[in-house]
Design a protein around this motif. Structure first.
Motif, PDB file in Angstrom:
ATOM      1  N   MET A 120       1.043  -1.208   0.259  1.00 32.10           N
ATOM      2  CA  MET A 120       0.189   0.112  -0.196  1.00 32.10           C
ATOM      3  C   MET A 120       1.209   1.341   0.512  1.00 32.10           C
ATOM      4  O   MET A 120       1.773   1.492   0.684  1.00 32.10           O
ATOM      5  N   GLY A 121       0.048   2.212  -0.850  1.00 36.90           N
ATOM      6  CA  GLY A 121       1.018   3.452  -0.193  1.00 36.90           C
ATOM      7  C   GLY A 121       0.746   4.597   0.929  1.00 36.90           C
ATOM      8  O   GLY A 121       0.444   5.857   0.868  1.00 36.90           O
ATOM      9  N   ALA A 122       1.020   3.801   1.747  1.00 39.32           N
ATOM     10  CA  ALA A 122       0.846   4.539   3.033  1.00 39.32           C
ATOM     11  C   ALA A 122       2.512   4.754   3.375  1.00 39.32           C
ATOM     12  O   ALA A 122       1.647   5.223   5.150  1.00 39.32           O
ATOM     13  N   CYS A 123       3.033   5.138   3.207  1.00 41.84           N
ATOM     14  CA  CYS A 123       4.295   5.494   3.435  1.00 41.84           C
ATOM     15  C   CYS A 123       4.297   6.828   4.531  1.00 41.84           C
ATOM     16  O   CYS A 123       5.066   7.425   5.024  1.00 41.84           O
ATOM     17  N   VAL A 124       3.218   8.406   3.920  1.00 43.02           N
ATOM     18  CA  VAL A 124       3.241   9.282   4.768  1.00 43.02           C
ATOM     19  C   VAL A 124       2.622   8.734   6.015  1.00 43.02           C
ATOM     20  O   VAL A 124       2.933   9.925   6.904  1.00 43.02           O
ATOM     21  N   ALA A 125       1.589   8.431   6.221  1.00 42.82           N
ATOM     22  CA  ALA A 125       1.128   8.172   7.414  1.00 42.82           C
ATOM     23  C   ALA A 125       1.965   7.424   8.108  1.00 42.82           C
ATOM     24  O   ALA A 125       1.902   8.016   9.789  1.00 42.82           O
ATOM     25  N   PHE A 126       3.014   6.599   8.039  1.00 43.02           N
ATOM     26  CA  PHE A 126       3.644   5.559   8.961  1.00 43.02           C
ATOM     27  C   PHE A 126       4.935   6.718   8.618  1.00 43.02           C
ATOM     28  O   PHE A 126       4.987   6.195   9.962  1.00 43.02           O
ATOM     29  N   SER A 127       5.197   7.409   8.246  1.00 39.83           N
ATOM     30  CA  SER A 127       5.998   8.386   9.005  1.00 39.83           C
ATOM     31  C   SER A 127       5.225  10.024  10.235  1.00 39.83           C
ATOM     32  O   SER A 127       6.194   9.818  10.518  1.00 39.83           O
ATOM     33  N   VAL A 128       4.291  10.000   9.893  1.00 37.36           N
ATOM     34  CA  VAL A 128       3.789  10.601  10.391  1.00 37.36           C
ATOM     35  C   VAL A 128       4.417  10.220  12.028  1.00 37.36           C
ATOM     36  O   VAL A 128       3.655  10.610  13.263  1.00 37.36           O
ATOM     37  N   VAL A 129       3.339   8.346  12.006  1.00 37.37           N
ATOM     38  CA  VAL A 129       2.918   7.425  13.365  1.00 37.37           C
ATOM     39  C   VAL A 129       3.938   7.322  14.081  1.00 37.37           C
ATOM     40  O   VAL A 129       4.277   8.201  14.781  1.00 37.37           O
ATOM     41  N   ALA A 130       5.213   7.705  13.137  1.00 39.29           N
ATOM     42  CA  ALA A 130       6.405   7.607  13.223  1.00 39.29           C
ATOM     43  C   ALA A 130       7.482   8.736  14.565  1.00 39.29           C
ATOM     44  O   ALA A 130       7.631   8.451  16.016  1.00 39.29           O
ATOM     45  N   LEU A 131       6.598   9.889  13.905  1.00 37.80           N
ATOM     46  CA  LEU A 131       7.268  10.906  14.982  1.00 37.80           C
ATOM     47  C   LEU A 131       6.759  11.191  15.402  1.00 37.80           C
ATOM     48  O   LEU A 131       7.044  11.162  16.644  1.00 37.80           O
ATOM     49  N   CYS A 132       5.290  11.084  15.838  1.00 34.14           N
ATOM     50  CA  CYS A 132       4.591  10.487  17.268  1.00 34.14           C
ATOM     51  C   CYS A 132       4.620  10.314  18.211  1.00 34.14           C
ATOM     52  O   CYS A 132       4.830  10.394  18.910  1.00 34.14           O
ATOM     53  N   GLU A 133       5.055   8.940  17.739  1.00 29.98           N
ATOM     54  CA  GLU A 133       5.334   7.872  18.702  1.00 29.98           C
ATOM     55  C   GLU A 133       6.966   8.418  19.052  1.00 29.98           C
ATOM     56  O   GLU A 133       7.383   8.312  20.323  1.00 29.98           O
ATOM     57  N   PHE A 134       8.115   8.638  18.569  1.00 27.56           N
ATOM     58  CA  PHE A 134       9.092   9.835  18.773  1.00 27.56           C
ATOM     59  C   PHE A 134       8.952  10.925  20.134  1.00 27.56           C
ATOM     60  O   PHE A 134       9.096  10.047  21.162  1.00 27.56           O
ATOM     61  N   PHE A 135       7.716  11.321  19.431  1.00 26.64           N
ATOM     62  CA  PHE A 135       7.415  12.328  20.818  1.00 26.64           C
ATOM     63  C   PHE A 135       7.160  12.029  21.678  1.00 26.64           C
ATOM     64  O   PHE A 135       7.000  12.553  22.553  1.00 26.64           O
ATOM     65  N   ILE A 136       5.926  10.953  21.897  1.00 28.43           N
ATOM     66  CA  ILE A 136       5.015  10.372  22.915  1.00 28.43           C
ATOM     67  C   ILE A 136       6.444   9.218  23.669  1.00 28.43           C
ATOM     68  O   ILE A 136       6.321  10.012  25.196  1.00 28.43           O
ATOM     69  N   ALA A 137       6.620   9.060  23.519  1.00 30.71           N
ATOM     70  CA  ALA A 137       8.315   8.400  24.032  1.00 30.71           C
ATOM     71  C   ALA A 137       8.519   9.376  24.632  1.00 30.71           C
ATOM     72  O   ALA A 137       9.509   9.079  26.050  1.00 30.71           O
ATOM     73  N   ARG A 138       9.237  10.372  24.398  1.00 27.53           N
ATOM     74  CA  ARG A 138      10.281  11.215  24.917  1.00 27.53           C
ATOM     75  C   ARG A 138       9.167  12.465  25.731  1.00 27.53           C
ATOM     76  O   ARG A 138      10.223  12.630  27.104  1.00 27.53           O
ATOM     77  N   LEU A 139       8.595  12.872  25.536  1.00 25.18           N
ATOM     78  CA  LEU A 139       7.409  13.041  26.781  1.00 25.18           C
ATOM     79  C   LEU A 139       6.959  12.298  27.511  1.00 25.18           C
ATOM     80  O   LEU A 139       7.041  12.988  28.798  1.00 25.18           O
ATOM     81  N   TYR A 140       6.711  11.085  27.535  1.00 23.65           N
ATOM     82  CA  TYR A 140       6.037  10.737  28.566  1.00 23.65           C
ATOM     83  C   TYR A 140       6.402   8.957  28.843  1.00 23.65           C
ATOM     84  O   TYR A 140       5.856   8.817  29.844  1.00 23.65           O
ATOM     85  N   LYS A 141       7.393   9.099  28.626  1.00 20.33           N
ATOM     86  CA  LYS A 141       8.569   7.889  28.414  1.00 20.33           C
ATOM     87  C   LYS A 141       8.022   6.562  28.646  1.00 20.33           C
ATOM     88  O   LYS A 141       7.624   5.420  29.486  1.00 20.33           O
TER      89      LYS A 141
END
Length: 191
Positions: free
Chosen positions: A57-78
């Motif tokens: 599927m052509g969902a690369c942008v969705a995967f990138s956006v989700v990874a970015l959010c996962e990064f910040f959630i891990a950083r902010l909320y540990k």
């Protein structure tokens, strides 16, 4: 194959025209990038979730956006969070009035994560059979628990490639990763 190049829009927030973005970047010393000594190489890989396979599927942008959010959630909320790329892909395409496996603009993926949030992948898994299914109300409610507050563009019509490279490196050095898209043509499969 997933990422769609987009033209600048009056809705885009950038360093040049948004006071809240300028204040945010000043606090992180990103706006003084020209005066900073930036490393030629910098990596946040260890802080990012593992790369996931989007399959055909052509969902690369969705995967990138989700990874970015996962990064910040891990950083902010540990804590680890595994978001739903299928939800971002569906919500972004819905906002454009699109159906099917069309790909997505970065702006639309970021907009979906800001407007609706991102639910857990456990609640809305990445299945081809879900491509055009509407998530039930409980999924939309779950998504609001992990909602981005704001996003901004690093490029605009007046940004040179040199300045864009400098902005990307300054943001990375300040622990502010970005989503970058570039066209990939179907002939990649023949390489």
């Amino acid at each position: 194959m997933g990422y769609l190049p987009e033209l600048a829009s009056h809705r885009d927030r950038s360093v040049r025209d948004t006071e809240s973005v300028r204040e945010f970047l000043k606090a992180g010393k990103v706006l003084k990038a020209g005066a900073l000594k930036l490393p030629r190489r910098f990596s946040l890989r260890k802080q990012f979730p593992l790369i996931r396979n989007q399959g055909p599927m052509g969902a690369c942008v969705a995967f990138s956006v989700v990874a970015l959010c996962e990064f910040f959630i891990a950083r902010l909320y540990k804590k680890a969070f595994r978001g739903s790329p299928m939800f971002v892909y569906k919500a972004g395409r819905d906002d454009l009035g699109w159906s099917g496996d069309t790909g997505l603009y970065v702006r639309s993926g970021m907009g979906a994560a800001t407007t609706y949030g991102i639910p857990s992948e456990k609640r809305w898994p990445y299945l081809a059979s879900s491509l055009d299914k509407d998530p039930p109300a409980r999924i939309w409610i779950n998504a609001q628990m992990f909602q981005m507050t704001e996003y901004y563009r690093l490029d605009d019509a007046a940004t040179s490639m040199t300045d864009l490279d400098l902005r990307i490196r300054a943001n990375l050095t300040a622990n502010l990763p970005c989503v970058k898209g570039w066209p990939v043509y179907p002939s990649i499969e023949q390489a």
